[in-house]
Design a protein around this motif. Structure first.
Motif, PDB file in Angstrom:
ATOM      1  N   LYS A  93      28.132  38.309  38.615  1.00  0.00           N
ATOM      2  CA  LYS A  93      29.093  39.301  37.857  1.00  0.00           C
ATOM      3  C   LYS A  93      30.054  38.858  38.754  1.00  0.00           C
ATOM      4  O   LYS A  93      31.095  40.229  37.802  1.00  0.00           O
ATOM      5  CB  LYS A  93      28.106  40.652  38.562  1.00  0.00           C
ATOM      6  N   ARG A  96      31.672  37.706  35.655  1.00  0.00           N
ATOM      7  CA  ARG A  96      31.219  37.909  34.026  1.00  0.00           C
ATOM      8  C   ARG A  96      32.248  39.279  34.455  1.00  0.00           C
ATOM      9  O   ARG A  96      33.171  39.939  32.991  1.00  0.00           O
ATOM     10  CB  ARG A  96      29.523  38.916  33.855  1.00  0.00           C
ATOM     11  N   ASP A  97      31.929  39.826  35.150  1.00  0.00           N
ATOM     12  CA  ASP A  97      32.926  41.510  35.138  1.00  0.00           C
ATOM     13  C   ASP A  97      34.250  41.851  36.154  1.00  0.00           C
ATOM     14  O   ASP A  97      34.879  43.010  36.400  1.00  0.00           O
ATOM     15  CB  ASP A  97      31.901  42.377  36.102  1.00  0.00           C
ATOM     16  N   ARG A 100      36.650  43.332  34.325  1.00  0.00           N
ATOM     17  CA  ARG A 100      35.813  44.600  32.796  1.00  0.00           C
ATOM     18  C   ARG A 100      35.962  45.962  33.823  1.00  0.00           C
ATOM     19  O   ARG A 100      36.386  46.672  32.788  1.00  0.00           O
ATOM     20  CB  ARG A 100      34.332  44.044  33.028  1.00  0.00           C
ATOM     21  N   HIS A 101      36.011  45.946  34.486  1.00  0.00           N
ATOM     22  CA  HIS A 101      35.721  47.269  35.517  1.00  0.00           C
ATOM     23  C   HIS A 101      37.209  48.186  35.912  1.00  0.00           C
ATOM     24  O   HIS A 101      37.936  48.979  35.491  1.00  0.00           O
ATOM     25  CB  HIS A 101      35.153  47.484  36.808  1.00  0.00           C
ATOM     26  N   ASN A 104      38.726  49.142  32.739  1.00  0.00           N
ATOM     27  CA  ASN A 104      38.433  50.431  31.851  1.00  0.00           C
ATOM     28  C   ASN A 104      38.440  51.302  32.713  1.00  0.00           C
ATOM     29  O   ASN A 104      39.446  51.785  33.532  1.00  0.00           O
ATOM     30  CB  ASN A 104      36.233  50.415  32.459  1.00  0.00           C
TER      31      ASN A 104
END
Length: 108
Positions: A93, A96-97, A100-101, A104
């Motif tokens: 996680k 991968r992320d 990402r957050h 957002n």
């Protein structure tokens, strides 16, 4: 307590007090029931549903602990090392992320 120790504590408890593990399907049904109890508290306490008088004394922490207990049982009886699995999942996680957050717009 780390997950390895938690799995051992549950296994020790089952051996001392529980006679044996319920089978995997029974534990899966129990897990679903316990998650439902958590959902009921969250929906009424933090969501838009009104909280019934009979629900006001429910302890969210205790219900979350019930979920953890059954998850630990399922891990033990299926041979899953939850500490290893959790560490691996957190690494996946994170890779991968990692941005990402942060990127957002909905979260800002």
């Amino acid at each position: 307590m780390n997950l390895e120790n938690a799995q051992k504590a549950v296994d020790d408890w089952i051996k001392e007090h529980g006679v044996r593990y319920f089978n995997e399907l029974t534990n899966m049904a129990q897990l679903t029931e316990e998650v439902g109890e958590v959902a009921r508290i969250i929906a009424r306490r933090y969501g838009e549903q009104s909280e019934k008088e009979s629900d006001k004394d429910k302890d969210l922490g205790e219900e979350l602990a019930d979920v953890m207990f059954v998850v630990l049982c399922l891990a033990n009886q299926t041979g899953v090392d939850l500490q290893e699995a959790f560490d691996k999942k957190l690494d996946i996680k994170t890779k991968r992320d990692k941005d990402r957050h942060k990127n957002n717009e909905k979260l800002h």
